[in-house]
Design a protein around this motif. Structure first.
Motif, short mmCIF file in Angstrom:
data_model
loop_
_atom_site.label_atom_id
_atom_site.label_comp_id
_atom_site.label_asym_id
_atom_site.label_seq_id
_atom_site.Cartn_x
_atom_site.Cartn_y
_atom_site.Cartn_z
N ASN A 36 0.83 -1.21 0.00
CA ASN A 36 0.00 0.00 0.00
C ASN A 36 0.87 1.26 0.00
O ASN A 36 0.60 2.22 -0.73
CB ASN A 36 -0.92 0.02 1.22
N ALA A 37 1.92 1.25 0.81
CA ALA A 37 2.82 2.40 0.87
C ALA A 37 3.58 2.57 -0.45
O ALA A 37 3.80 3.70 -0.91
CB ALA A 37 3.80 2.24 2.02
N ASP B 31 1.36 4.25 -2.97
CA ASP B 31 1.17 5.67 -2.65
C ASP B 31 2.34 6.52 -3.13
O ASP B 31 2.15 7.64 -3.60
CB ASP B 31 0.98 5.83 -1.15
N HIS C 120 -4.83 4.33 -3.12
CA HIS C 120 -3.61 5.13 -3.00
C HIS C 120 -2.98 5.41 -4.37
O HIS C 120 -1.87 5.94 -4.43
CB HIS C 120 -2.62 4.41 -2.09
N GLY D 147 -4.40 1.30 4.92
CA GLY D 147 -4.42 2.74 4.71
C GLY D 147 -5.81 3.32 4.68
O GLY D 147 -5.98 4.51 4.41
N TRP E 71 -6.36 6.31 6.94
CA TRP E 71 -5.77 7.53 6.39
C TRP E 71 -6.73 8.16 5.37
O TRP E 71 -6.97 9.38 5.40
CB TRP E 71 -4.44 7.20 5.73
N LEU E 72 -7.29 7.36 4.49
CA LEU E 72 -8.21 7.87 3.47
C LEU E 72 -9.51 8.38 4.09
O LEU E 72 -9.97 9.48 3.77
CB LEU E 72 -8.51 6.78 2.44
N SER F 166 1.40 11.37 7.45
CA SER F 166 1.78 10.51 6.34
C SER F 166 1.00 9.22 6.38
O SER F 166 0.57 8.77 7.45
CB SER F 166 3.28 10.19 6.37
N LEU F 167 0.84 8.62 5.21
CA LEU F 167 0.21 7.30 5.12
C LEU F 167 1.02 6.27 5.90
O LEU F 167 0.45 5.38 6.54
CB LEU F 167 0.09 6.88 3.65
N GLU F 168 2.35 6.40 5.87
CA GLU F 168 3.19 5.44 6.58
C GLU F 168 2.87 5.41 8.07
O GLU F 168 2.83 4.34 8.69
CB GLU F 168 4.67 5.78 6.37
#
Length: 356
Positions: A91-92, A95, A119, A145, A148-149, A286-288
């Protein structure tokens, strides 16, 4: 035989999820294949962009293979943790991918399907799109993620989607920032054919893709949640899950009252953990960071009783009557919720924010 097809056409790298009998639900092997392919193409100058699609007529991806997760959890295995570690890293990677990555989010896009498409740099939805993060119904919380979204969706729409698992159409997806372009299904073949005919690379290719999408796309449909936005924003702004449900039940709006009942059917622990996850994700940069948090929470979920029970009730036995433990929101205390976010020990951490 792999459940992911990869091929090249000019400067375009094609990734097709090819497990249609399971609506392309992701296995660990599929995740590894996608990641290895993307890693190779990232440094291949002859590949200018990546396109992700799903085979079959039902959807891009129905999520992860939850039956395998159920069996592994019951056996006390570590296969699920290894799967999530690789999946969240994928996923990262998507992105921060250095080249255009276009995902066709046609049909059903759930859980892990959001992770491989939400992502992307170019996210296409159709009138058949149904996006959902239904994890609280199986004793889990949004991951890949998703926190995050959803935390970045306008108002409290993301909270509503996370706690209820509501299916979102194309209009909602675009309005909530989960997608970028609405392309009617009958124009998708033309989009894919035009991408296959592309011969340019570099910045010119990205510009060409943008022009192509602008030509084939239409204004997104009106969000179905639009008329409900006022009570969603008001009720989900309450400080606790109990207060949210009480506000929904007392709203005098039938849809809101029905929503209160829906949340009442979800895992009480996971409803509270999902709410806390989103509120923490709103403060992240951050997404991370979000994926690191999701990994901690996910491991705690798989070790708790509700996940095995939820998958049993919804997928294995299909009796639709999970016996949650604790059984109601009021029995889930703050200490239990906080335990889901506690740091893991050393090497157990995903460590994406630290560059692992």
């Amino acid at each position: 035989m792999t459940d992911v097809r990869t091929e090249r056409s000019g400067p375009v790298g094609w990734i097709t999820l090819d497990r249609p009998q399971a609506i392309n639900a992701l296995t660990h092997e599929m995740v590894r294949t996608i990641a290895e392919t993307l890693d190779g193409w990232a440094t291949d100058d002859s590949v200018g962009m990546v396109v992700l699609t799903g085979s079959g007529e039902r959807g891009l991806c129905a999520g992860g293979d939850v039956r395998a997760i159920h069996d592994d959890a019951k056996a006390g295995g570590d296969a699920t943790a290894a799967f999530w570690r690789d999946e969240y890293r994928l996923n990262a990677l998507i992105d921060r991918y250095p080249k255009p990555y276009l995902a066709v989010m046609d049909g059903l896009v759930m859980g892990g399907g959001v992770g491989v498409s939400g992502h992307a740099s170019h996210r296409v939805v159709t009138e058949r799109t149904r996006i959902a993060m239904p994890e609280t119904g199986i004793g889990f919380v949004p991951d890949v993620g998703g926190t995050w979204l959803l935390a970045r969706a306008s108002g409290e729409l993301g909270t509503h989607a996370a706690l209820t698992g509501a299916q979102l159409g194309a209009g909602d997806a675009v309005a909530m920032g989960l997608a970028d372009w609405f392309v009617p299904t009958d124009r998708v073949p033309a989009l894919l054919a035009a991408l296959g005919d592309t011969r340019t690379t570099g910045p010119d290719l990205a510009e060409q893709v943008g022009h192509l999408l602008a030509h084939l796309a239409e204004p997104a449909p009106e969000p179905t949640l639009g008329p409900s936005r006022w009570w969603i924003d008001r009720c989900y702004a309450e400080p606790t899950a109990e207060a949210i449900v009480a506000a929904l039940a007392a709203s005098g709006v039938q849809d809101a009252e029905d929503t209160a009942k829906t949340i009442g059917e979800r895992s009480p622990t996971c409803v509270k953990v999902a709410l806390e996850s989103l509120r923490r994700a709103r403060r992240m940069t951050s997404l991370e960071q979000a994926l690191d948090q999701e990994f901690r929470v996910s491991l705690r979920c798989v070790a708790a009783p509700d996940m095995v029970e939820g998958i049993r009730a919804q997928v294995v036995d299909k009796d639709r009557t999970p016996r949650w433990d604790p059984a109601v929101l009021e029995q889930v205390d703050d200490q239990l919720v906080a335990s889901y976010f506690a740091p893991l020990t050393g090497a157990e951490e995903l460590g994406l924010e630290d560059g692992r």
